[in-house]
Design a protein around this motif. Structure first.
Motif, PDB file in Angstrom:
ATOM      1  N   SER D  27       0.839  -1.208   0.000  1.00 41.26           N
ATOM      2  CA  SER D  27       0.000   0.000   0.000  1.00 41.26           C
ATOM      3  C   SER D  27       0.867   1.248   0.000  1.00 41.26           C
ATOM      4  O   SER D  27       1.914   1.298   0.641  1.00 41.26           O
ATOM      5  CB  SER D  27      -0.899   0.026   1.242  1.00 41.26           C
ATOM      6  N   HIS D  28       0.374   2.288  -0.712  1.00 43.50           N
ATOM      7  CA  HIS D  28       1.148   3.527  -0.813  1.00 43.50           C
ATOM      8  C   HIS D  28       0.678   4.621   0.136  1.00 43.50           C
ATOM      9  O   HIS D  28       1.446   5.504   0.474  1.00 43.50           O
ATOM     10  CB  HIS D  28       1.109   4.048  -2.256  1.00 43.50           C
ATOM     11  N   ASN D  29      -0.602   4.562   0.509  1.00 44.70           N
ATOM     12  CA  ASN D  29      -1.065   5.572   1.466  1.00 44.70           C
ATOM     13  C   ASN D  29      -1.879   4.901   2.572  1.00 44.70           C
ATOM     14  O   ASN D  29      -2.126   3.687   2.542  1.00 44.70           O
ATOM     15  CB  ASN D  29      -1.832   6.711   0.766  1.00 44.70           C
ATOM     16  N   GLU D  31      -5.022   5.119   3.491  1.00 44.69           N
ATOM     17  CA  GLU D  31      -6.330   4.576   3.142  1.00 44.69           C
ATOM     18  C   GLU D  31      -6.194   3.159   2.552  1.00 44.69           C
ATOM     19  O   GLU D  31      -6.929   2.247   2.948  1.00 44.69           O
ATOM     20  CB  GLU D  31      -7.026   5.504   2.145  1.00 44.69           C
ATOM     21  N   ASP D  32      -5.235   2.988   1.621  1.00 47.32           N
ATOM     22  CA  ASP D  32      -5.006   1.662   1.028  1.00 47.32           C
ATOM     23  C   ASP D  32      -4.606   0.657   2.108  1.00 47.32           C
ATOM     24  O   ASP D  32      -5.060  -0.494   2.118  1.00 47.32           O
ATOM     25  CB  ASP D  32      -3.880   1.740  -0.017  1.00 47.32           C
ATOM     26  N   ASN D  60      -3.593  13.137   7.046  1.00 49.74           N
ATOM     27  CA  ASN D  60      -4.786  12.780   6.280  1.00 49.74           C
ATOM     28  C   ASN D  60      -4.711  11.335   5.793  1.00 49.74           C
ATOM     29  O   ASN D  60      -3.640  10.737   5.732  1.00 49.74           O
ATOM     30  CB  ASN D  60      -4.931  13.706   5.079  1.00 49.74           C
ATOM     31  N   TRP D  61      -5.870  10.815   5.406  1.00 47.54           N
ATOM     32  CA  TRP D  61      -5.957   9.432   4.916  1.00 47.54           C
ATOM     33  C   TRP D  61      -5.146   9.205   3.640  1.00 47.54           C
ATOM     34  O   TRP D  61      -4.730   8.085   3.356  1.00 47.54           O
ATOM     35  CB  TRP D  61      -7.417   9.059   4.650  1.00 47.54           C
ATOM     36  N   ASP D  62      -4.937  10.279   2.850  1.00 46.21           N
ATOM     37  CA  ASP D  62      -4.222  10.076   1.582  1.00 46.21           C
ATOM     38  C   ASP D  62      -2.713  10.295   1.726  1.00 46.21           C
ATOM     39  O   ASP D  62      -1.985  10.322   0.732  1.00 46.21           O
ATOM     40  CB  ASP D  62      -4.803  10.995   0.491  1.00 46.21           C
ATOM     41  N   THR D  63      -2.228  10.436   2.977  1.00 44.78           N
ATOM     42  CA  THR D  63      -0.798  10.647   3.177  1.00 44.78           C
ATOM     43  C   THR D  63      -0.010   9.388   2.801  1.00 44.78           C
ATOM     44  O   THR D  63      -0.391   8.265   3.149  1.00 44.78           O
ATOM     45  CB  THR D  63      -0.511  11.013   4.655  1.00 44.78           C
ATOM     46  N   THR D  64       1.062   9.585   2.070  1.00 47.97           N
ATOM     47  CA  THR D  64       1.935   8.486   1.637  1.00 47.97           C
ATOM     48  C   THR D  64       2.644   7.863   2.830  1.00 47.97           C
ATOM     49  O   THR D  64       3.048   8.568   3.751  1.00 47.97           O
ATOM     50  CB  THR D  64       3.008   9.044   0.670  1.00 47.97           C
TER      51      THR D  64
END
Lengths: 137, 80, 137, 80
Positions: D27-29, D31-32, D60-64
């Protein structure tokens, strides 16, 4: 209960009387004699009261707070006579199940006591003058 | 004429130069009494800001006074 | 300053640190472990925190309160670990020249700490069950 | 694939049956990663109420996410 005190206010004792085992929230306000007020350096300060009427009116305010807000216990004591810098002038404490009621009732009691209870402040300033102080807004 | 006692508090003590007066008066209510007492005052306080009490109870300015009453004139509170 | 405490909260010490000679007003809130919550009889209670993030977020909230309101000092300590009925869970104290700022800042810190600082309450009930408690509104 | 550490707090410890996982993930972020971890969860917590942190900072959820990161999942606070 509202009371006047000619001696230093015993806040620990007042707090112990206000706490309630079924109340999760306790809010208190303490008013202290500052070394300055409205731009003047305060040397010392006296509070005069009309004792009988003050106690009657103070207890009426506490009864109103208990009626208006969902609180368990509320106490307020106001110092009278001669006070020094660093003395406590007034103590208000409230116990309630919820914080909102505790904050609102404490604020209500303080505001109403300041505006309705017959107590007057006379300040002595470091310039040697003294005078009766008008209520701050 | 009735005999009453008048109490002054706070800065009103300075206006009348005393905290207590024994008064014989023909006034029937507090407002009349107040107007009568004004000629003994060194300065004239702002009436609208004054609260009045009879025998340790807040009352209105038009309340009747009776012999033996203790009438108090109270400037705005400044506790806290 | 915001802090976590594994021992009983020393409110006298916190209060002494919060009082300020030029501030006439002091407001404090204390949250106590009640013997009941949301209709259940509470036996005991534990608070778990994410300590590093809790202290960071708590101090951010206090900095916000000092920025938003005209106050001199503000402290907050939250108890963690196992608590008994009658233990203090949280203490918030604020000193300010004026009562309005003191009340508002104290309330702000308490509300924000409850909603933002990563601390979680786990209650044990007298029926032998226990569980994580959702925030009360 | 990167190696990370995942921390669970409060009731989320019960959802995953642990307070800490060592994870190898593609997973990259965040959320994934969360979606990937859901198949290890005993019950599915309400994602909207969860806050996420990387290395002791809210993000945030989209943070790498990067190798070596400590990612925390936090249910709503209930202090006070």
């Amino acid at each position: 209960m509202f009371d006047l005190s000619e001696k230093k206010i015993n806040d620990s004792q007042l707090k112990a009387q206000t706490l309630d085992p079924s109340s999760g929230g306790f809010v208190c306000f303490e008013g202290w004699v500052r070394d300055n007020n409205q731009g003047k350096d305060v040397h010392k300060l006296a509070y005069e009261a009309y004792p009988k009427l003050a106690i009657k009116e103070g207890n009426k305010i506490i009864a109103e707070a208990i009626e208006k807000y969902d609180i368990k216990k509320a106490l307020c004591t106001h110092r009278v006579g001669l006070l020094e810098i660093g003395d406590m002038a007034v103590w208000v404490g409230v116990s309630a199940a919820h914080r909102d009621a505790a904050f609102k009732a404490c604020r209500y009691i303080l505001d109403e006591v300041k505006s309705r209870v017959p107590i007057w402040k006379n300040e002595s300033w470091t310039d040697g003058e003294s005078g009766w102080v008008e209520q701050e807004s | 004429m009735i005999k009453i006692q008048v109490l002054f508090f706070g800065k009103l003590k300075e206006s009348w130069g005393t905290n207590k007066l024994e008064v014989e008066t023909g006034s029937h209510n507090i407002e009349d009494l107040y107007l009568e007492l004004l000629n003994k005052a060194a300065n004239i306080p702002h009436k609208e800001s004054i609260k009045v009490a009879i025998n340790d109870e807040f009352v209105n300015w038009d309340t009747t006074i009776n012999s033996g009453d203790t009438i108090a004139f109270l400037p705005p509170a400044s506790g806290g």
